[in-house]
Write an enzyme that holds these catalytic residues in place. Structure first.
Site, PDB file in Angstrom:
ATOM      1  N   GLU A 113      -1.136  -7.162 -14.347  1.00 50.12           N
ATOM      2  CA  GLU A 113      -0.304  -7.907 -13.402  1.00 50.12           C
ATOM      3  C   GLU A 113      -1.213  -8.617 -12.428  1.00 50.12           C
ATOM      4  OE1 GLU A 113       2.500  -5.608 -11.067  1.00 50.12           O
ATOM      5  OE2 GLU A 113       3.591  -5.034 -12.864  1.00 50.12           O
TER       6      GLU A 113
ATOM      7  N   HIS B 237       0.312   5.475  -1.787  1.00 48.50           N
ATOM      8  CA  HIS B 237       1.540   5.179  -2.528  1.00 48.50           C
ATOM      9  C   HIS B 237       2.686   6.131  -2.206  1.00 48.50           C
ATOM     10  CE1 HIS B 237      -0.689   2.208  -4.649  1.00 48.50           C
ATOM     11  NE2 HIS B 237      -1.488   3.083  -5.216  1.00 48.50           N
TER      12      HIS B 237
ATOM     13  N   LYS C 242       7.462   0.740 -17.403  1.00 50.67           N
ATOM     14  CA  LYS C 242       7.339  -0.447 -16.557  1.00 50.67           C
ATOM     15  C   LYS C 242       7.448  -1.718 -17.385  1.00 50.67           C
ATOM     16  CE  LYS C 242       4.374   1.669 -13.075  1.00 50.67           C
ATOM     17  NZ  LYS C 242       5.448   2.001 -12.117  1.00 50.67           N
TER      18      LYS C 242
ATOM     19  N   ARG D 162      18.003   7.216  -9.898  1.00 49.24           N
ATOM     20  CA  ARG D 162      18.394   8.467  -9.234  1.00 49.24           C
ATOM     21  C   ARG D 162      18.685   8.167  -7.761  1.00 49.24           C
ATOM     22  NH1 ARG D 162      13.680   8.478  -6.329  1.00 49.24           N
ATOM     23  NH2 ARG D 162      11.835   7.927  -7.511  1.00 49.24           N
TER      24      ARG D 162
HETATM   25  P1  ADP Z   1       4.270   3.715  -9.413  1.00 45.04           P
HETATM   26  O1  ADP Z   1       5.499   3.800 -10.256  1.00 45.04           O
HETATM   27  O2  ADP Z   1       3.081   4.354 -10.047  1.00 45.04           O
HETATM   28  O3  ADP Z   1       4.491   4.125  -7.996  1.00 45.04           O
HETATM   29  P2  ADP Z   1       4.554   0.902  -8.764  1.00 45.04           P
HETATM   30  O4  ADP Z   1       4.665  -0.152  -9.770  1.00 45.04           O
HETATM   31  O5  ADP Z   1       5.793   1.280  -8.026  1.00 45.04           O
HETATM   32  O6  ADP Z   1       3.868   2.184  -9.429  1.00 45.04           O
HETATM   33  O7  ADP Z   1       3.429   0.513  -7.742  1.00 45.04           O
HETATM   34  C1  ADP Z   1       3.014   1.408  -6.755  1.00 45.04           C
HETATM   35  C2  ADP Z   1       2.612   0.650  -5.528  1.00 45.04           C
HETATM   36  O8  ADP Z   1       1.473  -0.180  -5.839  1.00 45.04           O
HETATM   37  C3  ADP Z   1       3.673  -0.326  -5.032  1.00 45.04           C
HETATM   38  O9  ADP Z   1       4.583   0.277  -4.142  1.00 45.04           O
HETATM   39  C4  ADP Z   1       2.806  -1.315  -4.332  1.00 45.04           C
HETATM   40  O10 ADP Z   1       2.439  -0.698  -3.117  1.00 45.04           O
HETATM   41  C5  ADP Z   1       1.566  -1.417  -5.200  1.00 45.04           C
HETATM   42  N1  ADP Z   1       1.648  -2.490  -6.224  1.00 45.04           N
HETATM   43  C6  ADP Z   1       2.277  -2.439  -7.405  1.00 45.04           C
HETATM   44  N2  ADP Z   1       2.149  -3.599  -8.084  1.00 45.04           N
HETATM   45  C7  ADP Z   1       1.415  -4.407  -7.313  1.00 45.04           C
HETATM   46  C8  ADP Z   1       0.916  -5.754  -7.457  1.00 45.04           C
HETATM   47  N3  ADP Z   1       1.127  -6.471  -8.554  1.00 45.04           N
HETATM   48  N4  ADP Z   1       0.186  -6.271  -6.448  1.00 45.04           N
HETATM   49  C9  ADP Z   1      -0.062  -5.546  -5.333  1.00 45.04           C
HETATM   50  N5  ADP Z   1       0.362  -4.287  -5.146  1.00 45.04           N
HETATM   51  C10 ADP Z   1       1.091  -3.708  -6.114  1.00 45.04           C
END
Ligand code: ADP
Length: 506
Positions: free
Chosen positions: A199, A234, A115, A291
């Site tokens: 974040e 999620h 990430k 993918r």
């Molecule tokens: P992973 O790869 O573990 O799924 P993500 O970065 O895609 O992690 O985040 C998973 C979910 O968490 C996102 O789809 C969103 O729903 C939530 N999320 C991620 N980052 C944030 C953020 N900064 N603020 C609020 N929700 C977030």
């Protein structure tokens, strides 16, 4: 490219078999013990056993998969999603074995592998990311200082994260130390890497992602967005294209950002950039999935572009003929039909599918990895099939999805069908008024509504049949006299109508 080995199972393996067949390519399935009689094995031109049922001993065995491809004379490997699809070493090993990898270069997978690496790359190319850091936190002291700077709430995230693991929301300073500890521990256990960064936590955003296609000759296009906010823990449950929250201007801006990220990573083939779309309309790049995605059909239905066929064509060197971003036509929606009992906390349900009636009719697409007689086990993902519909408008797509879900009937295991029906009936969902926390907030009222008409009808029919069985058993010599005597003429609607028209006497 003449023969493609598909390193996957279930609906996506079948999806790739279909694409191969339409392109005149031979297809080879691989299968574990549990999948010996699975539809993807039956449908492919050839099939190779690759080991015991647990995926770690079969579908995740890269060396065994490559050896199988070489043995049957396949010249390409399509990884589908999950399993080996985003393993850089596997993409490299396929290439090193002299085979075509139907996916992005190993280097692009690596560039998007963490990430923090993806964030750094996006920032360098003028693509907005959620405010925060990119370096691994040293300790809680440092985390507190950073949180002060960005303001609470903040989100601690594992650099190597995936599937929502290693993530913790911190609402004030008092929760920091324990949250950091938990995030690091979870990340270490899940990914063998405890790097965690900070974040800003965005309140009530939507999850909107952009599909891109890039060929090996430098052309990269965006195919518009998918709305994937309806998630539980999620996990996406329902996806649609376009998004009710995206207009043409925003689509263009997000598409251009996704293309910049893809180009910066040296991306080739189909990929998806995930964004958070905040309430104020600001969007933030999260990560790129290197993918094909589960929800790719909704994009196919609104763009008319067969993404899996293009994956194969791009991998064999073809040029993309599209010159500009493609605008969506109409509305597409997808429900993931899983073997879960929504009314019981989405408890996994296993067993044999004794009976299955599949929806059809106008605008309905059924992408499934199982059929009547299939055994559903706990070895793999609970997603059985995807029900996808297309209609001219969102309201019509919802009506069509409801109708199609009504037609679907699965006996032998529990499925998420009822849950999806309730969502299609929900006022907020119908208004498009949801964010990524919506489903969790709404879940209790969605799964506890009174039993729907179909269920009441089924119970009534069952009761009538039982009564009929008893009656036959009690009648002399079991003779099956009619249960209900022919309707008295005065009660029959036919007779009434006939009387009214003067065709029959009173
Ligand atoms: P992973 O790869 O573990 O799924 P993500 O970065 O895609 O992690 O985040 C998973 C979910 O968490 C996102 O789809 C969103 O729903 C939530 N999320 C991620 N980052 C944030 C953020 N900064 N603020 C609020 N929700 C977030």
């Amino acid at each position: 490219m003449k023969k493609v080995l598909i390193a996957n199972r279930g609906e996506i393996a079948l999806r790739v078999v279909r694409a191969c067949r339409e392109l005149g390519l031979a297809s080879v399935a691989v299968y574990s013990d549990a999948d010996a009689r699975a539809p993807h094995v039956r449908e492919a031109d050839e099939a190779v056993p690759i080991g015991p049922s647990p995926s770690a001993e079969s579908y995740l065995k890269g060396d065994v998969v490559i050896a199988a491809a070489l043995r049957v004379g396949a010249d390409a490997i399509h990884p589908g999603y999950g399993f080996l699809s985003e393993r850089e070493w596997f993409a490299r090993a396929v290439r090193d074995a002299g085979l075509i990898w139907v996916g992005p270069p190993a280097e692009a997978i690596a560039a998007m592998g963490s990430k923090t690496a993806a964030r750094t790359l996006a920032m360098a190319h003028d693509v907005p990311v959620v405010p925060g850091t990119t370096e691994a936190l040293r300790d809680a002291q440092e985390a507190l200082a950073i949180a002060e700077r960005f303001g609470y709430p903040v989100l601690l995230k594992a650099s190597a994260g995936g599937g929502g693991k290693g993530m913790r929301v911190v609402r004030d300073a008092s929760g920091m130390a324990s949250a950091l500890d938990a995030a690091q521990r979870e990340a270490r256990n899940a990914f063998g890497d405890d790097a965690v960064y900070v974040e800003k936590y965005i309140e009530g955003p939507r999850h909107v992602e952009i599909q891109v296609l890039a060929d090996a000759h430098g052309r990269c296009i965006s195919l518009g967005e998918r709305e994937c906010s309806v998630q539980r823990r999620h996990q996406k449950m329902i996806e649609e294209a376009p998004s009710p929250a995206v207009n043409a201007e925003l689509r263009k801006a997000m598409g251009a950002a996704a293309v910049r990220v893809a180009k910066a990573a040296g991306y080739v083939n189909a990929g998806t950039c995930e964004f958070l779309l905040a309430r104020d309309g600001q969007f933030y790049f999260l990560e790129m999935n290197t993918r094909i995605q589960v929800e790719h059909p909704v994009t196919e239905l609104v763009t008319g572009v067969d993404l899996v066929q293009w994956q194969l064509k791009i991998a064999s060197g073809e040029r993309l003929p599209f010159t500009s971003n493609i605008d969506p036509r109409g509305w597409a929606m997808e429900c993931r039909i899983t073997s879960e009992d929504a009314a019981n906390g989405f408890l996994p349900s296993t067993g044999r599918i004794e009976y299955m009636r599949v929806p059809s009719g106008p605008g309905v697409r059924w992408d499934s990895g199982v059929g009547q007689g299939s055994e559903v086990s706990l070895f793999y993902d609970p997603m059985l099939a995807k029900l996808i519909v297309w209609a001219p408008s969102r309201a019509q797509a919802i009506a069509r999805m409801h109708r199609a879900l009504d037609e679907l009937s699965v006996h032998g295991i529990e499925t998420s069908r009822e849950f999806h029906l309730r969502v299609m009936e929900d006022e907020e969902f119908r208004a498009g008024a949801f964010d990524i926390q919506w489903l969790e907030r709404r879940l209790d009222s969605l799964v506890s509504v009174p039993p729907p008409r179909a269920q009441v009808e089924a119970a009534a029919i069952a009761a009538a049949l039982l009564a009929e069985r008893d009656r036959i058993a009690r009648s002399p010599r079991g003779a099956a006299a009619p249960a209900v005597s022919a309707m008295a003429p005065e009660q029959s609607a036919w007779a009434r109508l006939a009387r009214q028209r003067g065709l029959r006497g009173g």
